[in-house]
Design a protein around this motif. Structure first.
Motif, PDB file in Angstrom:
ATOM      1  N   LYS A 242      54.732  27.790 -65.867  1.00 28.44           N
ATOM      2  CA  LYS A 242      55.680  28.321 -66.844  1.00 28.44           C
ATOM      3  C   LYS A 242      55.082  29.469 -67.643  1.00 28.44           C
ATOM      4  O   LYS A 242      55.728  30.508 -67.849  1.00 28.44           O
ATOM      5  CB  LYS A 242      56.122  27.206 -67.790  1.00 28.44           C
ATOM      6  CG  LYS A 242      57.183  27.652 -68.791  1.00 28.44           C
ATOM      7  CD  LYS A 242      57.595  26.496 -69.692  1.00 28.44           C
ATOM      8  CE  LYS A 242      58.655  26.960 -70.694  1.00 28.44           C
ATOM      9  NZ  LYS A 242      59.046  25.859 -71.613  1.00 28.44           N
TER      10      LYS A 242
ATOM     11  N   LEU B 220      46.796  38.390 -73.434  1.00 30.24           N
ATOM     12  CA  LEU B 220      47.455  37.085 -73.316  1.00 30.24           C
ATOM     13  C   LEU B 220      46.988  36.137 -74.417  1.00 30.24           C
ATOM     14  O   LEU B 220      47.797  35.375 -74.971  1.00 30.24           O
ATOM     15  CB  LEU B 220      47.173  36.474 -71.945  1.00 30.24           C
ATOM     16  CG  LEU B 220      47.862  35.137 -71.667  1.00 30.24           C
ATOM     17  CD1 LEU B 220      49.370  35.260 -71.812  1.00 30.24           C
ATOM     18  CD2 LEU B 220      47.496  34.612 -70.280  1.00 30.24           C
TER      19      LEU B 220
ATOM     20  N   CYS C  35      52.598  31.429 -66.812  1.00 31.05           N
ATOM     21  CA  CYS C  35      52.366  32.577 -65.933  1.00 31.05           C
ATOM     22  C   CYS C  35      53.661  33.339 -65.681  1.00 31.05           C
ATOM     23  O   CYS C  35      53.667  34.572 -65.639  1.00 31.05           O
ATOM     24  CB  CYS C  35      51.755  32.126 -64.609  1.00 31.05           C
ATOM     25  SG  CYS C  35      50.058  31.534 -64.754  1.00 31.05           S
ATOM     26  N   GLU C  36      54.753  32.604 -65.544  1.00 33.58           N
ATOM     27  CA  GLU C  36      56.045  33.253 -65.332  1.00 33.58           C
ATOM     28  C   GLU C  36      56.503  33.996 -66.593  1.00 33.58           C
ATOM     29  O   GLU C  36      56.964  35.131 -66.530  1.00 33.58           O
ATOM     30  CB  GLU C  36      57.094  32.208 -64.949  1.00 33.58           C
ATOM     31  CG  GLU C  36      56.931  31.646 -63.540  1.00 33.58           C
ATOM     32  CD  GLU C  36      57.970  30.582 -63.226  1.00 33.58           C
ATOM     33  OE1 GLU C  36      58.708  30.177 -64.158  1.00 33.58           O
ATOM     34  OE2 GLU C  36      58.038  30.156 -62.059  1.00 33.58           O
ATOM     35  N   GLU C  37      56.353  33.355 -67.741  1.00 35.69           N
ATOM     36  CA  GLU C  37      56.821  33.952 -68.997  1.00 35.69           C
ATOM     37  C   GLU C  37      56.009  35.166 -69.406  1.00 35.69           C
ATOM     38  O   GLU C  37      56.528  36.077 -70.064  1.00 35.69           O
ATOM     39  CB  GLU C  37      56.803  32.905 -70.110  1.00 35.69           C
ATOM     40  CG  GLU C  37      57.847  31.808 -69.939  1.00 35.69           C
ATOM     41  CD  GLU C  37      57.831  30.802 -71.081  1.00 35.69           C
ATOM     42  OE1 GLU C  37      56.994  30.954 -71.992  1.00 35.69           O
ATOM     43  OE2 GLU C  37      58.664  29.868 -71.054  1.00 35.69           O
ATOM     44  N   HIS C  38      54.736  35.178 -69.038  1.00 37.16           N
ATOM     45  CA  HIS C  38      53.861  36.286 -69.445  1.00 37.16           C
ATOM     46  C   HIS C  38      53.464  37.187 -68.277  1.00 37.16           C
ATOM     47  O   HIS C  38      52.629  38.083 -68.459  1.00 37.16           O
ATOM     48  CB  HIS C  38      52.613  35.733 -70.145  1.00 37.16           C
ATOM     49  CG  HIS C  38      52.907  35.087 -71.464  1.00 37.16           C
ATOM     50  ND1 HIS C  38      52.978  35.801 -72.640  1.00 37.16           N
ATOM     51  CD2 HIS C  38      53.174  33.785 -71.792  1.00 37.16           C
ATOM     52  CE1 HIS C  38      53.267  34.978 -73.640  1.00 37.16           C
ATOM     53  NE2 HIS C  38      53.381  33.754 -73.160  1.00 37.16           N
ATOM     54  N   SER C  39      54.058  36.951 -67.112  1.00 35.64           N
ATOM     55  CA  SER C  39      53.790  37.790 -65.927  1.00 35.64           C
ATOM     56  C   SER C  39      52.294  37.965 -65.704  1.00 35.64           C
ATOM     57  O   SER C  39      51.765  39.085 -65.647  1.00 35.64           O
ATOM     58  CB  SER C  39      54.466  39.159 -66.089  1.00 35.64           C
ATOM     59  OG  SER C  39      55.858  39.027 -66.257  1.00 35.64           O
ATOM     60  N   THR C  40      51.610  36.854 -65.589  1.00 35.84           N
ATOM     61  CA  THR C  40      50.168  36.900 -65.425  1.00 35.84           C
ATOM     62  C   THR C  40      49.722  35.905 -64.366  1.00 35.84           C
ATOM     63  O   THR C  40      50.524  35.108 -63.856  1.00 35.84           O
ATOM     64  CB  THR C  40      49.471  36.601 -66.770  1.00 35.84           C
ATOM     65  OG1 THR C  40      48.078  36.892 -66.661  1.00 35.84           O
ATOM     66  CG2 THR C  40      49.655  35.135 -67.169  1.00 35.84           C
ATOM     67  N   SER C  41      48.441  35.943 -64.036  1.00 34.71           N
ATOM     68  CA  SER C  41      47.901  35.032 -63.027  1.00 34.71           C
ATOM     69  C   SER C  41      47.452  33.730 -63.666  1.00 34.71           C
ATOM     70  O   SER C  41      47.241  33.655 -64.884  1.00 34.71           O
ATOM     71  CB  SER C  41      46.697  35.682 -62.330  1.00 34.71           C
ATOM     72  OG  SER C  41      45.612  35.794 -63.236  1.00 34.71           O
ATOM     73  N   ARG C  42      47.305  32.720 -62.856  1.00 37.59           N
ATOM     74  CA  ARG C  42      46.864  31.418 -63.353  1.00 37.59           C
ATOM     75  C   ARG C  42      45.435  31.514 -63.904  1.00 37.59           C
ATOM     76  O   ARG C  42      45.114  30.886 -64.915  1.00 37.59           O
ATOM     77  CB  ARG C  42      46.936  30.385 -62.231  1.00 37.59           C
ATOM     78  CG  ARG C  42      46.591  28.969 -62.683  1.00 37.59           C
ATOM     79  CD  ARG C  42      46.931  27.937 -61.620  1.00 37.59           C
ATOM     80  NE  ARG C  42      48.378  27.859 -61.391  1.00 37.59           N
ATOM     81  CZ  ARG C  42      48.941  26.979 -60.576  1.00 37.59           C
ATOM     82  NH1 ARG C  42      48.196  26.113 -59.905  1.00 37.59           N
ATOM     83  NH2 ARG C  42      50.244  26.965 -60.420  1.00 37.59           N
TER      84      ARG C  42
END
Length: 238
Positions: free
Chosen positions: A62, A39, A64-71
């Motif tokens: 945003k 990331l 987290c959604e765009e990179h399919s990751t956790s906060r």
């Protein structure tokens, strides 16, 4: 005699065991990059490609959604970019892309010139022209301003990074590393001051030729002109 043979037989496994770690290390496959490293690299590339405007906040949800990751992963990666000068953290607001004002531009280019000026002195003494700098100029020659902006910024970064490394001074290199992220971001945000990528390549070729002169004043004057011209162009775009 039997006692000595027994003693040697017992000693052999110890020597074999001592060599095992080296054999194991040779067969160990490289560890995959962590989610944070992946990331961090992705965000760094986006920042230097101009995906985010100066002063723009990178919102947790945003990103987290765009990179399919956790906060947690996003915040950890963002913290790494803060240490590199590519993001700033605002208390209670989050992470924002730095916006450089006139004072920032003058300060960054002035400090860069001071560090690089000492590197030039050492390079002229040795006559060592770093191959990485020559390779960076070739990248500039084969690129266009319409290509990925981060490619040209990286070439500029690699050129000047090679100059610092060729000085042979670990302390100069460490000092420059602390400033490099801000330099790279500043150039990415102000890339338009070059009319063409070829102009960028020719300007850096002149710097190489000044080093080949093996004359400090000649090299210093060429780099000084480069720094001052860069500063003027950056300020004119404000």
């Amino acid at each position: 005699m039997q006692t000595k043979s027994t003693s040697k037989a017992k000693a052999m496994p110890t020597l074999h065991a001592r060599n095992q770690p080296e054999d194991l290390e040779m067969n160990v496959e490289p560890l995959p990059a962590s989610a944070v490293e992946i990331l961090t690299h992705a965000l760094r590339r986006r920042i230097l490609s101009g995906d985010f405007q100066p002063g723009e906040f990178l919102r947790d949800v945003k990103m987290c959604e765009e990179h399919s990751t956790s906060r947690h992963t996003f915040r950890t990666a963002a913290q790494v970019l803060v240490t590199q000068g590519l993001l700033r953290q605002i208390p209670n607001r989050g992470f924002v892309v730095p916006e450089f004002g006139p004072d920032d531009i003058v300060d960054i280019t002035r400090v860069r010139g001071a560090i690089e000026g000492e590197a030039i002195r050492l390079i002229v003494l040795t006559g060592d022209i770093p191959s990485q700098a020559l390779e960076a100029v070739e990248v500039m020659h084969t690129s266009t301003l319409s290509s990925d902006r981060s490619l040209l910024v990286a070439a500029d970064r690699d050129f000047h990074r090679a100059i610092i490394a060729a000085s042979g001074s670990a302390r100069l290199k460490r000092t420059y590393t602390d400033l490099e992220g801000e330099i790279e971001l500043l150039l990415a945000q102000r890339q338009d001051f070059y009319a063409t990528a070829e102009e960028m390549a020719e300007e850096h070729e002149r710097l190489i030729n000044s080093l080949r002169s093996r004359h400090y004043d000649t090299a210093r004057e060429a780099f000084q002109e480069h720094w001052e011209d860069l500063q003027i162009k950056l300020l004119d775009q404000r």
